[in-house]
Design a protein around this motif. Structure first.
Motif, short mmCIF file in Angstrom:
data_model
loop_
_atom_site.label_atom_id
_atom_site.label_comp_id
_atom_site.label_asym_id
_atom_site.label_seq_id
_atom_site.Cartn_x
_atom_site.Cartn_y
_atom_site.Cartn_z
N LEU A 72 0.84 -1.20 0.00
CA LEU A 72 0.00 0.00 0.00
C LEU A 72 0.87 1.25 0.00
O LEU A 72 1.99 1.24 0.53
N PRO A 73 0.37 2.37 -0.58
CA PRO A 73 1.11 3.63 -0.52
C PRO A 73 1.08 4.21 0.88
O PRO A 73 0.30 3.78 1.74
N GLY A 74 1.94 5.18 1.13
CA GLY A 74 1.98 5.85 2.44
C GLY A 74 3.38 6.26 2.81
O GLY A 74 4.29 6.27 1.97
N LEU A 75 3.56 6.58 4.08
CA LEU A 75 4.84 7.04 4.62
C LEU A 75 5.42 5.95 5.51
O LEU A 75 4.75 5.47 6.41
N ALA A 76 6.68 5.57 5.27
CA ALA A 76 7.35 4.63 6.17
C ALA A 76 8.02 5.38 7.32
O ALA A 76 7.87 5.00 8.48
N HIS A 77 8.79 6.43 7.00
CA HIS A 77 9.35 7.27 8.06
C HIS A 77 9.76 8.61 7.50
O HIS A 77 9.91 8.78 6.29
N VAL A 78 9.93 9.58 8.40
CA VAL A 78 10.44 10.91 8.08
C VAL A 78 11.67 11.15 8.94
O VAL A 78 11.68 10.79 10.12
N PRO A 120 2.94 10.58 18.44
CA PRO A 120 1.70 10.22 19.14
C PRO A 120 0.65 9.57 18.25
O PRO A 120 -0.20 8.83 18.73
N ASP A 121 0.71 9.85 16.94
CA ASP A 121 -0.29 9.30 16.03
C ASP A 121 0.19 8.03 15.33
O ASP A 121 -0.52 7.46 14.50
N GLY A 122 1.44 7.61 15.65
CA GLY A 122 1.96 6.39 15.06
C GLY A 122 2.96 6.60 13.93
O GLY A 122 3.57 5.65 13.45
N HIS A 123 3.13 7.86 13.48
CA HIS A 123 4.14 8.12 12.45
C HIS A 123 5.53 7.83 13.01
O HIS A 123 5.78 8.06 14.19
N VAL A 124 6.43 7.36 12.15
CA VAL A 124 7.79 7.04 12.58
C VAL A 124 8.73 8.21 12.23
O VAL A 124 8.84 8.59 11.06
N PHE A 125 9.37 8.76 13.25
CA PHE A 125 10.34 9.84 13.10
C PHE A 125 11.74 9.29 13.34
O PHE A 125 11.94 8.46 14.23
N GLU A 126 12.69 9.79 12.57
CA GLU A 126 14.08 9.34 12.67
C GLU A 126 14.98 10.56 12.78
O GLU A 126 14.74 11.57 12.10
N GLY A 219 -10.61 10.19 11.02
CA GLY A 219 -10.35 9.80 12.40
C GLY A 219 -9.27 8.75 12.55
O GLY A 219 -8.93 8.34 13.66
N ARG A 220 -8.69 8.30 11.42
CA ARG A 220 -7.65 7.28 11.46
C ARG A 220 -6.32 7.87 11.90
O ARG A 220 -6.11 9.07 11.86
N ARG A 221 -5.41 6.99 12.32
CA ARG A 221 -4.12 7.42 12.84
C ARG A 221 -3.01 7.13 11.83
O ARG A 221 -3.06 6.16 11.09
N GLY A 222 -2.00 7.99 11.84
CA GLY A 222 -0.73 7.70 11.18
C GLY A 222 -0.72 7.74 9.67
O GLY A 222 0.15 7.13 9.05
N ARG A 223 -1.64 8.48 9.06
CA ARG A 223 -1.65 8.52 7.59
C ARG A 223 -0.78 9.66 7.06
O ARG A 223 -0.31 10.52 7.78
#
Length: 322
Positions: A72-78, A120-126, A219-223
């Motif tokens: 699926l498309p999306g963000l793995a990390h920033v 906090p929303d589940g996104h991965v920060f590096e 209302g979903r998280r981490g998109r």
């Protein structure tokens, strides 16, 4: 850094140097790669596993976009680069103490050891410091030694990574995380009549923003909302729209001007399904050390963009993964 802010609270060290790279997921790796090289005009820097590393012609680091094949498309990390090894250590200590930490990685093809954390929303920060500076091969060496790479004169010829936008189930926790854990500054925000925050724009640099995040209507998280590359002028963004038209790339909205941050923009959909933007963002700089964040009201935002054009509905509702 010693001293105190005007509010009397201890001053937060500015440990982040800049937005370093984004890892984007695509279910159509070859089609996405063709888009970023032929239409965006980026240069392929390397390949490793299921990933291709890409760069704008004025990115000084090895790569600013890691394109990875996924269902699926999306963000793995920033990822953000820090000012120094000491700055990295300071931020890691804060992240570990906060309970947000994931742990260390050996780093990607373009950089050294990095520390990852969940927002906090589940996104991965590096965050990382050691990096690989781009060394252009002979065919891409510029005439001027203070430029990373020759201007490609291909497609939109995007210059550099500028910012990204995340979707969050709630804006306020991510705002606090980026301020308190990573030391970023808030520059502009949208606050709805209910008091709920609709969006926030934050910076680690003297740019007006390196990251934005808006409330996810689902209302979903981490998109993921979009990633943005800078080009030099409004005229080039108009040309970019022509290039997209000729290439059969879907234009979602623009060319136009945002009221928030005054960004002149064009939003496109790359073949993997992710939203991407080209923008002229270099005119406004955040030079004021005690800038008071600009708060936009719900009524002001309902007026639309800078010149009154209403924002298309999909801009508020569509994110990845879908």
């Amino acid at each position: 850094m010693s001293g105190h802010s005007m509010s009397g609270s201890p001053e937060t060290p500015r440990d982040l140097a800049h937005l370093g790279h984004v890892e984007m997921l695509t279910p159509r790796i070859e089609a996405s790669l063709a888009f970023f090289t032929d239409v965006f005009g980026m240069t392929e820097a390397g390949r490793e596993g299921q990933s291709v590393y890409l760069r704008g012609w004025d990115d000084y680091e090895f790569a600013s976009l890691k394109l990875t094949e996924a269902p699926l498309p999306g963000l793995a990390h920033v990822a953000f680069r820090t000012w120094s090894r000491e700055a990295l250590a300071r931020r890691v200590a804060v992240l570990e103490a906060s309970g947000h930490g994931i742990g260390w990685t050996d780093g990607d093809m373009g950089h050294g050891p990095s520390y990852r954390a969940h927002g906090p929303d589940g996104h991965v920060f590096e965050i990382y410091f050691e990096t690989r500076k781009y060394q252009a091969p002979d065919a891409l060496k510029p005439a001027l030694k203070n430029q990373a790479q020759r201007f490609p004169a291909r497609g939109m010829s995007v210059r550099r990574l500028d910012h990204l936008n995340l979707l969050c189930s709630e804006v306020e926790p991510t705002r606090d995380f980026l301020r308190d854990q990573l030391g970023m500054r808030l520059t502009e925000a949208i606050v709805l009549d209910s008091g709920i925050w609709g969006g926030a724009w934050m910076t680690a640099t003297n740019k007006t923003y390196d990251i934005a995040f808006t409330r996810d209507h689902s209302g979903r998280r981490g998109r993921f909302h979009h990633v943005t590359y800078a080009i030099d002028s409004r005229e080039e963004i108009l040309r970019a729209a022509d290039i997209a038209l000729e290439a059969g790339v879907p234009i979602e909205t623009g060319p136009h001007k945002h009221a928030v941050q005054q960004t002149f923009f064009l939003y496109l959909e790359e073949p993997g399904g992710n939203r991407v933007e080209v923008a002229n963002t270099g005119a406004r700089l955040m030079l004021d050390p005690d800038w008071e964040p600009v708060i936009w009201t719900e009524t002001e935002r309902k007026k639309g963009q800078a010149w009154g054009l209403k924002t298309v509905e999909s801009f508020h509702t569509r994110g990845t993964p879908p």
